[in-house]
Scaffold this motif. Structure first.
Motif, PDB file in Angstrom:
ATOM      1  N   ALA A 103      27.549 -11.925 -31.620  1.00 45.86           N
ATOM      2  CA  ALA A 103      26.594 -12.821 -30.957  1.00 45.86           C
ATOM      3  C   ALA A 103      27.090 -14.257 -30.935  1.00 45.86           C
ATOM      4  N   ARG A 104      26.629 -14.989 -29.941  1.00 48.00           N
ATOM      5  CA  ARG A 104      26.858 -16.420 -29.818  1.00 48.00           C
ATOM      6  C   ARG A 104      25.585 -17.025 -29.263  1.00 48.00           C
ATOM      7  N   PRO A 105      25.440 -18.334 -29.276  1.00 51.83           N
ATOM      8  CA  PRO A 105      24.221 -18.933 -28.737  1.00 51.83           C
ATOM      9  C   PRO A 105      23.934 -18.434 -27.316  1.00 51.83           C
ATOM     10  N   GLY A 106      22.729 -17.895 -27.137  1.00 53.87           N
ATOM     11  CA  GLY A 106      22.325 -17.349 -25.849  1.00 53.87           C
ATOM     12  C   GLY A 106      22.350 -15.839 -25.789  1.00 53.87           C
ATOM     13  N   THR A 107      22.959 -15.183 -26.781  1.00 53.14           N
ATOM     14  CA  THR A 107      22.995 -13.713 -26.804  1.00 53.14           C
ATOM     15  C   THR A 107      21.594 -13.155 -27.024  1.00 53.14           C
TER      16      THR A 107
ATOM     17  N   PHE B 297      19.553 -15.071 -29.980  1.00 51.74           N
ATOM     18  CA  PHE B 297      20.425 -15.760 -30.921  1.00 51.74           C
ATOM     19  C   PHE B 297      20.687 -17.194 -30.448  1.00 51.74           C
ATOM     20  N   SER B 298      20.573 -18.135 -31.372  1.00 50.55           N
ATOM     21  CA  SER B 298      20.844 -19.539 -31.043  1.00 50.55           C
ATOM     22  C   SER B 298      21.178 -20.293 -32.318  1.00 50.55           C
ATOM     23  N   GLU B 299      21.574 -21.553 -32.170  1.00 44.34           N
ATOM     24  CA  GLU B 299      21.848 -22.391 -33.331  1.00 44.34           C
ATOM     25  C   GLU B 299      20.592 -23.048 -33.877  1.00 44.34           C
ATOM     26  N   ASP B 300      19.646 -23.353 -32.982  1.00 45.55           N
ATOM     27  CA  ASP B 300      18.506 -24.177 -33.379  1.00 45.55           C
ATOM     28  C   ASP B 300      17.147 -23.497 -33.232  1.00 45.55           C
ATOM     29  N   GLY B 301      17.090 -22.253 -32.791  1.00 44.00           N
ATOM     30  CA  GLY B 301      15.815 -21.561 -32.659  1.00 44.00           C
ATOM     31  C   GLY B 301      15.053 -21.885 -31.399  1.00 44.00           C
ATOM     32  N   LYS B 302      15.626 -22.709 -30.517  1.00 44.37           N
ATOM     33  CA  LYS B 302      14.951 -23.026 -29.257  1.00 44.37           C
ATOM     34  C   LYS B 302      15.180 -21.887 -28.260  1.00 44.37           C
ATOM     35  N   VAL B 303      14.078 -21.417 -27.665  1.00 47.86           N
ATOM     36  CA  VAL B 303      14.121 -20.288 -26.741  1.00 47.86           C
ATOM     37  C   VAL B 303      13.867 -20.804 -25.332  1.00 47.86           C
ATOM     38  N   PRO B 304      14.650 -20.362 -24.330  1.00 53.94           N
ATOM     39  CA  PRO B 304      14.419 -20.810 -22.952  1.00 53.94           C
ATOM     40  C   PRO B 304      12.985 -20.561 -22.500  1.00 53.94           C
TER      41      PRO B 304
ATOM     42  N   ALA C 239      24.482 -13.820 -21.788  1.00 54.86           N
ATOM     43  CA  ALA C 239      23.799 -14.887 -21.040  1.00 54.86           C
ATOM     44  C   ALA C 239      22.687 -14.254 -20.224  1.00 54.86           C
ATOM     45  N   ALA C 240      21.656 -13.794 -20.910  1.00 59.92           N
ATOM     46  CA  ALA C 240      20.584 -13.073 -20.241  1.00 59.92           C
ATOM     47  C   ALA C 240      19.648 -14.019 -19.507  1.00 59.92           C
ATOM     48  N   ALA C 241      19.130 -13.530 -18.391  1.00 60.39           N
ATOM     49  CA  ALA C 241      18.016 -14.178 -17.712  1.00 60.39           C
ATOM     50  C   ALA C 241      16.766 -13.372 -18.015  1.00 60.39           C
ATOM     51  N   ALA C 242      15.618 -14.005 -17.912  1.00 62.25           N
ATOM     52  CA  ALA C 242      14.359 -13.301 -18.161  1.00 62.25           C
ATOM     53  C   ALA C 242      14.244 -12.091 -17.247  1.00 62.25           C
ATOM     54  N   ALA C 243      14.763 -12.208 -16.032  1.00 61.91           N
ATOM     55  CA  ALA C 243      14.695 -11.094 -15.079  1.00 61.91           C
ATOM     56  C   ALA C 243      15.474  -9.882 -15.574  1.00 61.91           C
ATOM     57  N   ASP C 244      16.567 -10.098 -16.313  1.00 65.51           N
ATOM     58  CA  ASP C 244      17.349  -8.989 -16.860  1.00 65.51           C
ATOM     59  C   ASP C 244      16.530  -8.198 -17.878  1.00 65.51           C
ATOM     60  N   ILE C 245      15.847  -8.944 -18.749  1.00 64.65           N
ATOM     61  CA  ILE C 245      15.032  -8.290 -19.783  1.00 64.65           C
ATOM     62  C   ILE C 245      13.858  -7.570 -19.143  1.00 64.65           C
ATOM     63  N   ALA C 246      13.205  -8.212 -18.188  1.00 59.90           N
ATOM     64  CA  ALA C 246      12.073  -7.590 -17.504  1.00 59.90           C
ATOM     65  C   ALA C 246      12.506  -6.315 -16.804  1.00 59.90           C
ATOM     66  N   ALA C 247      13.662  -6.339 -16.148  1.00 58.31           N
ATOM     67  CA  ALA C 247      14.150  -5.161 -15.427  1.00 58.31           C
ATOM     68  C   ALA C 247      14.435  -4.010 -16.388  1.00 58.31           C
ATOM     69  N   ALA C 248      14.994  -4.324 -17.559  1.00 59.15           N
ATOM     70  CA  ALA C 248      15.280  -3.281 -18.548  1.00 59.15           C
ATOM     71  C   ALA C 248      14.001  -2.624 -19.047  1.00 59.15           C
ATOM     72  N   VAL C 249      12.975  -3.439 -19.281  1.00 59.52           N
ATOM     73  CA  VAL C 249      11.690  -2.895 -19.737  1.00 59.52           C
ATOM     74  C   VAL C 249      11.042  -2.069 -18.629  1.00 59.52           C
ATOM     75  N   ARG C 250      11.033  -2.582 -17.399  1.00 58.44           N
ATOM     76  CA  ARG C 250      10.424  -1.860 -16.275  1.00 58.44           C
ATOM     77  C   ARG C 250      11.131  -0.527 -16.037  1.00 58.44           C
TER      78      ARG C 250
END
Length: 565
Positions: free
Chosen positions: A529-533, A474-481, A549-560
């Motif tokens: 949700a808010r920007p960054g959710t 979720f973001s205001e402008d569609g820009k993804v980290p 405020a997720a980091a890529a490592a959080d998502i990777a860990a959940a998938v693993r």
């Protein structure tokens, strides 16, 4: 009065033998599904969505006869849409959103199921099981390169091992054996596979019996669930009525204590009873009986749905009372849960341990369904004099007291939240989300605009659920980290199905990445949700985890964690 044929005519299919070597099929299969009803077909279609082939064994030579399962829930329609078969359900099925209950000649309840502007699908559609099977079969035949359906093929024995199973099959053309890495038993309440493995369903079997009758009758009456208690056509007992497509009506009426079941299903017993009901309802049109059977409520389940390389689903795994329409719907949910997990295991993307979560989650769901189904059964078909007295008191009070009327309505089936699933990533901080589906829950529906390649299309959030893990950013402008973009590329290089999807609060035509616009302004607040959710979603639409405020490592860990490799 003569029986009329169904308006629907099923195509007959013949048995055929595969290539054999000394009576054994030369090809070993990854997955063999036993049972070609709604659940077996849904498993096959779900596997095909992940590119996994299957063989489907069906003892009959066509789709079923008789209405059987007739109510398909919104959650099931969401699943069926992902299977590529929903068009027929929506075109032919009769949608409904509520019902009425009567005590003698007085209406004592009018209930409505949740329905608002966020939804794209009705709460429920009435559709006989022969239609359900046909529409799923049509979709399966469009994927014949991945789904091998074998009609008139009956399992006579199974040798189950830790590394697979051998099925002995009987057909009119001859008998043969088939080797398979995995077997999915969807062969109904009298499951041959369950019996062959010496497994037993546990729970409660009720003595009350219902006669089920399909009739053909033209009527302008709206589609809704009708329940009659102590009706003049069936004194002291209950009658349920559902309108179906093609002028077919489904009538379920409770037999009184002491009535002989064999005599009760004879036309000379059924026809006067149905006529009396129609007279009471004010239906004066000509009608004809089509199908008659008898039903006994059961609230039973296996304790585990996985036994080595054999997995159970639908009525082979659990039998749920019809009240609250949880039978076919819970089976379709089984198929949705199992298909992606088995596909990931077959493709070598996950360990076999993932399939333990199938059993754990769906046994939990079965117990939830059985809990509500048991309460409904005890009201609709009281198992004792004490329950009969309670029901009589509630119905009598409901005539004048609105507060007790909710006790009359069997809670209709709803999506199960796997709150205690081992797959979930719990919220980092309790109470961090003011709203939104918790880990284990299905996505709540909401309209949005999908922007792809500069083209905008109005759609809904559930349209984003795919045969992959999906991260909604979720973001205001569609820009993804950039770290999220790098994670997506890394997982895809490993062959893991993963999609990173941008959800924006405003339309940004200049955004290079495809995104989804919350054009109603409701989605962000619905999801807290808010920007960054970020919401991470499983292939079956259940939330795996969520972060502000997720980091890529959080998502990777959940998938693993899910894959456990």
């Amino acid at each position: 009065m003569e029986f009329k044929p169904y308006p629907f005519s099923a195509k007959k299919y013949a048995a055929r033998l595969p290539r054999l070597d000394n009576g054994v099929e030369t090809k070993r299969h990854a997955v063999t599904i036993v049972g070609g009803g709604p659940v077996g077909l849904a498993v096959a279609l779900g596997l095909a969505n992940h590119g996994v082939p299957s063989v489907l064994i069906e003892a009959d030579d066509s789709v079923c006869y008789g209405s059987r399962a007739i109510c398909i829930s919104r959650r099931s329609l969401e699943i069926i849409e992902r299977l590529g078969a929903v068009d027929g359900f929506l075109k032919t099925g009769l949608p409904w959103a509520g019902g009425r209950s009567f005590y003698r000649d007085t209406e004592v309840l009018h209930f409505e199921m949740p329905q608002d502007d966020n939804q794209k699908l009705p709460p429920m559609v009435n559709l006989a099981q022969y239609h359900i099977e046909q529409f799923l079969l049509d979709a399966a035949q469009r994927k014949s390169d991945l789904i091998d359906i074998r009609w008139q093929t009956r399992v006579s024995a199974i040798d189950s091992r830790v590394d697979g199973a051998t099925l002995k099959l009987a057909t009119p053309e001859g008998d043969y054996s088939l080797n398979s890495d995995w077997v999915v038993a969807c062969d109904g309440g009298r499951s041959t596979i369950r019996e062959a493995l010496g497994l037993q369903l546990k729970g409660t079997s009720y003595e009350g019996r219902y006669v089920i009758v399909d009739i053909e009758l033209e009527s302008d009456r709206p589609t809704e669930r009708l329940a009659y208690f102590d009706a003049s056509s069936n004194p002291g007992s209950t009658v349920l009525v559902h309108k179906q497509p093609d002028n077919v009506w489904r009538i379920d009426y409770q037999l009184r204590d002491g009535e002989d079941a064999e005599q009760a299903v004879k036309p000379e017993s059924v026809i006067p009873r149905v006529q009396s009901l129609l007279d009471m309802m004010g239906e004066r049109g000509a009608w004809s009986p089509i199908w008659i059977t008898i039903y006994k409520a059961n609230a039973l389940t296996l304790e585990s749905y996985r036994h080595d390389r054999v997995l159970f689903g639908g009525d082979a795994a659990h039998l749920v009372p019809i009240f609250g329409v949880r039978g076919a719907n819970s089976g379709i949910d089984d198929a949705d849960n199992l298909a992606w997990k088995l596909a990931f295991v077959v493709r070598g993307l996950a360990s076999e341990e993932l399939l333990e979560s199938y059993s754990d989650e769906r046994v939990f769901a079965a117990n939830e369904n059985l809990s509500y189904g048991t309460k409904s059964t005890e009201f609709m078909a009281p198992p004792s004099f004490a329950f009969e007295l309670m029901r009589q008191a509630v119905l009598s009070l409901a005539v004048k007291h609105e507060r007790v009327r909710s006790l009359i309505n069997p809670r209709q089936t709803s999506a199960i939240t796997y709150t205690a699933s081992s797959l979930n990533t719990p919220d980092a901080e309790p109470g961090a989300f003011a709203a939104g589906p918790v880990p284990g829950a299905v996505l709540g529906e909401c309209p949005l605009t999908i922007v792809e390649g500069g083209n905008a299309t109005e759609a809904h959030l559930t349209d984003l659920v795919a045969p992959s893990f999906t991260a909604l950013h979720f973001s205001e402008d569609g820009k993804v980290p950039e770290e999220f973009v790098a994670l997506e590329a890394s997982l895809r290089r490993e062959g893991l199905p993963f999609k990173l999807i941008a959800v924006t609060s405003h339309l940004h035509p200049e955004t290079k990445r495809d995104h989804n616009w919350d054009h109603t302004g409701r989605l962000f607040s619905m999801y807290g949700a808010r920007p960054g959710t970020v919401y991470l979603v499983r292939p079956d639409g259940h939330v795996l985890g969520r972060w502000h405020a997720a980091a890529a490592a959080d998502i990777a860990a959940a998938v693993r964690h899910v894959l456990q490799k």
